[in-house]
Design a protein around this motif. Structure first.
Motif, PDB file in Angstrom:
ATOM      1  N   GLU A  79      -2.235   4.889  -7.050  1.00 22.44           N
ATOM      2  CA  GLU A  79      -3.402   4.862  -6.136  1.00 22.44           C
ATOM      3  C   GLU A  79      -3.016   4.262  -4.792  1.00 22.44           C
ATOM      4  N   LYS A  80      -2.368   3.105  -4.880  1.00 17.22           N
ATOM      5  CA  LYS A  80      -1.956   2.361  -3.688  1.00 17.22           C
ATOM      6  C   LYS A  80      -0.997   3.219  -2.836  1.00 17.22           C
ATOM      7  N   ILE A  81      -0.046   3.898  -3.568  1.00 16.38           N
ATOM      8  CA  ILE A  81       0.940   4.726  -2.845  1.00 16.38           C
ATOM      9  C   ILE A  81       0.238   5.835  -2.068  1.00 16.38           C
ATOM     10  N   ARG A  82      -0.748   6.458  -2.685  1.00 10.92           N
ATOM     11  CA  ARG A  82      -1.470   7.530  -1.979  1.00 10.92           C
ATOM     12  C   ARG A  82      -2.179   7.009  -0.734  1.00 10.92           C
ATOM     13  N   GLU A  83      -2.747   5.826  -0.889  1.00 14.44           N
ATOM     14  CA  GLU A  83      -3.450   5.199   0.245  1.00 14.44           C
ATOM     15  C   GLU A  83      -2.470   5.013   1.414  1.00 14.44           C
ATOM     16  N   ILE A  84      -1.260   4.493   1.102  1.00 18.80           N
ATOM     17  CA  ILE A  84      -0.268   4.259   2.170  1.00 18.80           C
ATOM     18  C   ILE A  84       0.203   5.591   2.768  1.00 18.80           C
ATOM     19  N   PHE A  85       0.352   6.597   1.880  1.00 13.39           N
ATOM     20  CA  PHE A  85       0.681   7.945   2.367  1.00 13.39           C
ATOM     21  C   PHE A  85      -0.242   8.359   3.502  1.00 13.39           C
ATOM     22  N   ALA A  86      -1.551   8.200   3.230  1.00 16.89           N
ATOM     23  CA  ALA A  86      -2.554   8.610   4.221  1.00 16.89           C
ATOM     24  C   ALA A  86      -2.397   7.806   5.509  1.00 16.89           C
ATOM     25  N   GLN A  87      -2.140   6.520   5.352  1.00 17.35           N
ATOM     26  CA  GLN A  87      -1.986   5.653   6.537  1.00 17.35           C
ATOM     27  C   GLN A  87      -0.786   6.077   7.381  1.00 17.35           C
ATOM     28  N   VAL A  88       0.343   6.289   6.668  1.00 16.63           N
ATOM     29  CA  VAL A  88       1.566   6.684   7.400  1.00 16.63           C
ATOM     30  C   VAL A  88       1.328   7.992   8.124  1.00 16.63           C
ATOM     31  N   ASP A  89       0.654   8.886   7.423  1.00 15.17           N
ATOM     32  CA  ASP A  89       0.419  10.204   7.991  1.00 15.17           C
ATOM     33  C   ASP A  89      -0.390  10.148   9.286  1.00 15.17           C
ATOM     34  N   THR A  90      -1.350   9.284   9.352  1.00 16.80           N
ATOM     35  CA  THR A  90      -2.251   9.288  10.510  1.00 16.80           C
ATOM     36  C   THR A  90      -1.902   8.230  11.554  1.00 16.80           C
ATOM     37  N   ALA A  91      -0.972   7.333  11.251  1.00 14.38           N
ATOM     38  CA  ALA A  91      -0.674   6.258  12.212  1.00 14.38           C
ATOM     39  C   ALA A  91      -0.193   6.869  13.541  1.00 14.38           C
ATOM     40  N   PRO A  92      -0.780   6.471  14.667  1.00 10.83           N
ATOM     41  CA  PRO A  92      -0.357   7.050  15.962  1.00 10.83           C
ATOM     42  C   PRO A  92       0.949   6.427  16.452  1.00 10.83           C
ATOM     43  N   ILE A  93       1.861   7.247  17.011  1.00 14.96           N
ATOM     44  CA  ILE A  93       3.057   6.707  17.691  1.00 14.96           C
ATOM     45  C   ILE A  93       3.103   7.316  19.090  1.00 14.96           C
ATOM     46  N   GLU A  94       2.375   6.695  20.012  1.00 13.56           N
ATOM     47  CA  GLU A  94       2.296   7.240  21.367  1.00 13.56           C
ATOM     48  C   GLU A  94       2.917   6.303  22.402  1.00 13.56           C
ATOM     49  N   SER A  95       3.317   5.104  21.956  1.00  5.28           N
ATOM     50  CA  SER A  95       3.890   4.159  22.916  1.00  5.28           C
ATOM     51  C   SER A  95       4.948   3.329  22.204  1.00  5.28           C
ATOM     52  N   ALA A  96       5.719   2.581  22.981  1.00  2.93           N
ATOM     53  CA  ALA A  96       6.773   1.744  22.407  1.00  2.93           C
ATOM     54  C   ALA A  96       6.170   0.703  21.470  1.00  2.93           C
ATOM     55  N   GLU A  97       4.973   0.175  21.845  1.00  2.00           N
ATOM     56  CA  GLU A  97       4.340  -0.846  20.983  1.00  2.00           C
ATOM     57  C   GLU A  97       3.947  -0.251  19.643  1.00  2.00           C
ATOM     58  N   GLN A  98       3.350   0.938  19.695  1.00  2.00           N
ATOM     59  CA  GLN A  98       2.927   1.576  18.444  1.00  2.00           C
ATOM     60  C   GLN A  98       4.134   1.906  17.567  1.00  2.00           C
ATOM     61  N   LEU A  99       5.235   2.270  18.229  1.00  2.61           N
ATOM     62  CA  LEU A  99       6.456   2.584  17.474  1.00  2.61           C
ATOM     63  C   LEU A  99       6.938   1.332  16.736  1.00  2.61           C
ATOM     64  N   GLU A 100       6.891   0.188  17.438  1.00  5.22           N
ATOM     65  CA  GLU A 100       7.340  -1.067  16.846  1.00  5.22           C
ATOM     66  C   GLU A 100       6.399  -1.499  15.714  1.00  5.22           C
ATOM     67  N   GLN A 101       5.102  -1.331  15.963  1.00  5.61           N
ATOM     68  CA  GLN A 101       4.131  -1.677  14.897  1.00  5.61           C
ATOM     69  C   GLN A 101       4.398  -0.840  13.647  1.00  5.61           C
ATOM     70  N   PHE A 102       4.650   0.437  13.874  1.00  4.89           N
ATOM     71  CA  PHE A 102       4.907   1.340  12.759  1.00  4.89           C
ATOM     72  C   PHE A 102       6.142   0.891  11.979  1.00  4.89           C
ATOM     73  N   ARG A 103       7.176   0.528  12.768  1.00  2.00           N
ATOM     74  CA  ARG A 103       8.417   0.098  12.121  1.00  2.00           C
ATOM     75  C   ARG A 103       8.175  -1.120  11.228  1.00  2.00           C
ATOM     76  N   LEU A 104       7.461  -2.134  11.835  1.00  2.63           N
ATOM     77  CA  LEU A 104       7.222  -3.360  11.059  1.00  2.63           C
ATOM     78  C   LEU A 104       6.391  -3.088   9.807  1.00  2.63           C
ATOM     79  N   ALA A 105       5.345  -2.223   9.981  1.00  4.67           N
ATOM     80  CA  ALA A 105       4.415  -1.999   8.872  1.00  4.67           C
ATOM     81  C   ALA A 105       5.025  -1.172   7.751  1.00  4.67           C
ATOM     82  N   TYR A 106       5.834  -0.171   8.068  1.00  2.00           N
ATOM     83  CA  TYR A 106       6.228   0.784   7.039  1.00  2.00           C
ATOM     84  C   TYR A 106       7.729   0.914   6.802  1.00  2.00           C
ATOM     85  N   VAL A 107       8.530   0.662   7.844  1.00  2.00           N
ATOM     86  CA  VAL A 107       9.958   0.959   7.698  1.00  2.00           C
ATOM     87  C   VAL A 107      10.778  -0.305   7.396  1.00  2.00           C
ATOM     88  N   GLY A 108      10.368  -1.431   8.003  1.00  2.00           N
ATOM     89  CA  GLY A 108      11.144  -2.670   7.907  1.00  2.00           C
ATOM     90  C   GLY A 108      11.224  -3.224   6.488  1.00  2.00           C
TER      91      GLY A 108
END
Ligand code: DAH
Length: 342
Positions: free
Chosen positions: A3-32
């Motif tokens: 259940e939890k994995i599906r929830e994160i799937f949806a989040q990753v899918d919709t997370a915006p990456i339009e600026s350097a800050e958003q890219l860094e936030q994405f990295r910290l939240a999902y990749v790091g």
């Protein structure tokens, strides 16, 4: 956990990456290594052994999705920053580029008319250098070294080499023409000349002349007068009056200055003609025999006439231009008045 994995799937899918800050936030939240996906991998250890395989597969999918999205976002932002991004959007409502048509410079109009008028009576066009040696600008034209006649023209010399001058008149081309050919010569020579004068409404350090030369057997002063009379009528109109005033030039004998009646006041007197009704447009005369000789032409066999006229002076009269500086200022309001390029 799935259940939890599906929830994160949806989040990753919709997370915006339009600026350097958003890219860094994405990295910290999902990749790091401290992100949610790393946490979920940690949780895998405590999952029931029979579910581990399925959960592990899903987690790997999620991890790949996050990594791909991160890499794609990073590349996209980098290209944007390098300026080779998508082409700027086209605004179809903007007006088109105006197709501006230039105008002929008044001196070009005058020169073209002169070339045309003389062309019809058999004169071709010759050209010569603006940076000239003493021989062609002075000595061959019968200005002996140190002769006071040289002072008639304030010359620009090259300090390190006084043999090099900016030509003070187009008469240098006469010499080059005669040195390099055989009579008959029937040529006009328009061009730029230089004199060391302070720039004002009436004088300039750079202006234009047209030289003329006719050398053949039996050329006489009558030919000179008739040629310039014909030219003046074609250039300024059938009613023009022309007069020859005795004068002196080292390279002609006899010499005459050419006057036409003032087109601006029609003879009643104005400041252009200094209240005389006449305006000088140039000098002329029979080519001095020693000039012919200097150029390798036998003065016993050939005679000739020559003339030199000022283009600015003619343009001033034709268009009533009272300030010489206008010719070189490139003020579009001035230049526009002379009609389109023909
Ligand atoms: N070179 C003279 C000058 O600049 C003008 C001139 C006078 C040219 C008489 C000639 C001529 O060819 O015959 O003042």
């Amino acid at each position: 956990m799935l259940e939890k994995i599906r929830e994160i799937f949806a989040q990753v899918d919709t997370a915006p990456i339009e600026s350097a800050e958003q890219l860094e936030q994405f990295r910290l939240a999902y990749v790091g290594r401290k992100g949610v996906i790393a946490d979920l991998f940690e949780g895998l250890k405590t999952a029931p052994p029979e579910d581990r395989r399925a959960i592990g597969a899903e987690l790997n999918n999620l991890k790949n999705l996050a990594l791909n999205k991160f890499a794609e976002g990073r590349d996209r932002l980098e290209t944007l920053q390098a300026g080779v991004a998508q082409p700027a959007p086209v605004d179809l409502t903007l007006p088109g580029y105006p197709n501006e048509v230039g105008a002929m410079h008044p001196l070009s109009i005058v020169r073209a008319r002169i070339v045309e008028i003389f062309g019809r009576i058999g004169f071709n066009v010759s050209d010569g250098p603006e940076i000239e040696d003493d021989w062609h600008n002075f000595t061959a034209l019968n200005f002996p070294p140190n002769h006071p006649a040289r002072e008639m023209q304030d010359t620009f010399f090259i300090e390190k080499n006084p043999d090099v001058v900016l030509r003070t008149h187009t008469s240098n081309v006469q010499v080059r023409l005669m040195e390099n050919g055989k009579p008959p010569f029937r040529s006009i020579m328009p061009g730029r000349v230089y004199r060391n004068e302070a720039i004002s409404a009436r004088a300039h350090c750079m202006f234009h002349q047209v030289e003329g030369l006719y050398v053949d057997r039996n050329v006489s002063f009558v030919d000179l007068k008739q040629t310039l009379y014909h030219f003046s009528r074609e250039m300024f109109g059938k009613d023009i009056k022309i007069r020859f005033r005795p004068s002196f030039f080292p390279f002609t004998e006899p010499s005459a200055e050419i006057d036409i009646n003032c087109l601006i006041c029609k003879g009643s007197g104005c400041n252009i003609c200094k209240h005389t009704g006449w305006v000088e447009i140039g000098g002329s005369g029979m080519v001095d025999p020693s000039v012919l000789q200097n150029c390798g032409i036998d003065p016993e066999e050939f005679t000739g006439f020559a003339f030199g006229m000022g283009l600015e002076r003619m343009a001033n009269l034709l268009y009533v231009i009272r300030d010489l500086r206008l010719f070189t200022e490139n003020d579009i309001r001035f230049l526009r008045q002379f009609g389109p390029v023909s």
